[in-house]
Design an enzyme around this catalytic site. Sequence first.
Site, PDB file in Angstrom:
ATOM      1  N   ASP A 145       0.843  -1.207   0.000  1.00  0.00           N
ATOM      2  CA  ASP A 145       0.000   0.000   0.000  1.00  0.00           C
ATOM      3  C   ASP A 145       0.877   1.255   0.000  1.00  0.00           C
ATOM      4  OD1 ASP A 145       0.886  -0.299   2.587  1.00  0.00           O
ATOM      5  OD2 ASP A 145      -1.088  -0.140   3.533  1.00  0.00           O
ATOM      6  N   SER A 146       2.220   1.054   0.068  1.00  0.00           N
ATOM      7  CA  SER A 146       3.147   2.165  -0.180  1.00  0.00           C
ATOM      8  C   SER A 146       2.955   2.698  -1.595  1.00  0.00           C
ATOM      9  CB  SER A 146       4.591   1.702   0.026  1.00  0.00           C
ATOM     10  OG  SER A 146       4.847   0.529  -0.720  1.00  0.00           O
TER      11      SER A 146
ATOM     12  N   ASP B  68      -1.147  -5.913  -0.365  1.00  0.00           N
ATOM     13  CA  ASP B  68      -1.585  -5.382   0.930  1.00  0.00           C
ATOM     14  C   ASP B  68      -3.090  -5.224   1.009  1.00  0.00           C
ATOM     15  OD1 ASP B  68       0.371  -4.942   2.868  1.00  0.00           O
ATOM     16  OD2 ASP B  68       1.177  -3.207   1.789  1.00  0.00           O
TER      17      ASP B  68
ATOM     18  N   LYS C  42      -1.352  -9.353   2.606  1.00  0.00           N
ATOM     19  CA  LYS C  42      -0.607  -8.960   3.823  1.00  0.00           C
ATOM     20  C   LYS C  42      -1.521  -8.093   4.684  1.00  0.00           C
ATOM     21  CE  LYS C  42       3.120  -6.082   3.640  1.00  0.00           C
ATOM     22  NZ  LYS C  42       2.599  -4.888   4.324  1.00  0.00           N
TER      23      LYS C  42
ATOM     24  N   GLU D  45      -1.755  -5.727   8.250  1.00  0.00           N
ATOM     25  CA  GLU D  45      -1.034  -5.013   9.312  1.00  0.00           C
ATOM     26  C   GLU D  45      -1.754  -5.205  10.642  1.00  0.00           C
ATOM     27  OE1 GLU D  45      -0.073  -0.930   8.553  1.00  0.00           O
ATOM     28  OE2 GLU D  45       0.819  -1.384   6.608  1.00  0.00           O
TER      29      GLU D  45
ATOM     30  N   GLU E 285       8.822  -4.569  10.774  1.00  0.00           N
ATOM     31  CA  GLU E 285       9.301  -3.279  10.238  1.00  0.00           C
ATOM     32  C   GLU E 285       9.789  -2.365  11.364  1.00  0.00           C
ATOM     33  OE1 GLU E 285       6.759  -1.457   7.340  1.00  0.00           O
ATOM     34  OE2 GLU E 285       7.875   0.427   7.375  1.00  0.00           O
TER      35      GLU E 285
HETATM   36  O1  KIV Z   1       3.613  -1.188   1.666  1.00  0.00           O
HETATM   37  C1  KIV Z   1       4.811  -1.546   1.743  1.00  0.00           C
HETATM   38  O2  KIV Z   1       5.652  -1.200   0.901  1.00  0.00           O
HETATM   39  C2  KIV Z   1       5.203  -2.404   2.848  1.00  0.00           C
HETATM   40  C3  KIV Z   1       6.655  -2.736   3.003  1.00  0.00           C
HETATM   41  C4  KIV Z   1       7.447  -1.568   3.416  1.00  0.00           C
HETATM   42  C5  KIV Z   1       6.870  -3.876   3.919  1.00  0.00           C
HETATM   43  O3  KIV Z   1       4.373  -2.821   3.598  1.00  0.00           O
END
Ligand code: KIV
Length: 264
Positions: A43-44, A83, A112, A114, A181
């Site tokens: 989600d980055s 994500d 993924k 969180e 992280e």
């Molecule tokens: O969204 C992302 O890029 C991440 C990584 C930094 C692990 O969750």
Amino acid sequence: MLTVPEFAKRKKQKEKITMITCYDASFARILSESPIEVLLIGDSSSMVMQGEDSTIQASPESMVFFTKSVANGTKGRKFLVSDMPFLSTRKGLRFAVDCAETLLKAGAHAVKIEGILGNEKLVSHLVESGIPVMGHLGLTPQFVNAFGGMKVQARSPEDQERLQAQARQFQDYGAFAVVLECIPSAIASKITNDLSIPTIGIGAGSGVDGQVLVLQDMLGFNPEFKPKFLRTYLDGKSLFIDAFHSFHEEVKSAHFPNEQESYL
Ligand code: KIV
């Protein structure tokens, strides 16, 4: 292509896992020709691709868009993790399952999540439904407001104990790996030794089972961003700017295109 059962085997064999973020088909094609084992559609993407200042702006729709783009580039050659975006796990089981379903149908092999607190049932429900789950603990960027900024987490013994218990919970509810992280190396190693599933670190030192970096950061596209944990493997920004200068100058001086580059 790496598969879910192979993650635990890698850990047993002490073979580190490599993961890099990816959001588009062009880079996905290049990464497919590299040895990198896992591509994370993080989600980055909201920050890297959309210029937002946090990951809060990522949505189920944007995650599907970026996941489909990466899957179109890899064509089944890489294991893809997407994500679950901000709040997508907090609006009821149905909403979360729908979101995970669209990500898998867009080409992800796993999602993924969180944080484990409040997500326990969801993690086991997804895993039991055939949707592999990677956990994410420590500096979970979706909690940036709760943390008061992007700060190293789990510095106190109490927080470290809590973190270790949460990593255990991810494993117990069926996650196949956990991202750690921005936490002190010692607690990352302790968690890694405690789990049978692999840990993948970013800012978590070398005692974890694998490492992940954001693609554009490790390629040096954004040299102003210099967190302690980041190593850049290319001076990408300078290389790109040099190429743009060359194009600009060759057009201005009428050296581009030449005869071979023109149709007769
Ligand atoms: O969204 C992302 O890029 C991440 C990584 C930094 C692990 O969750």
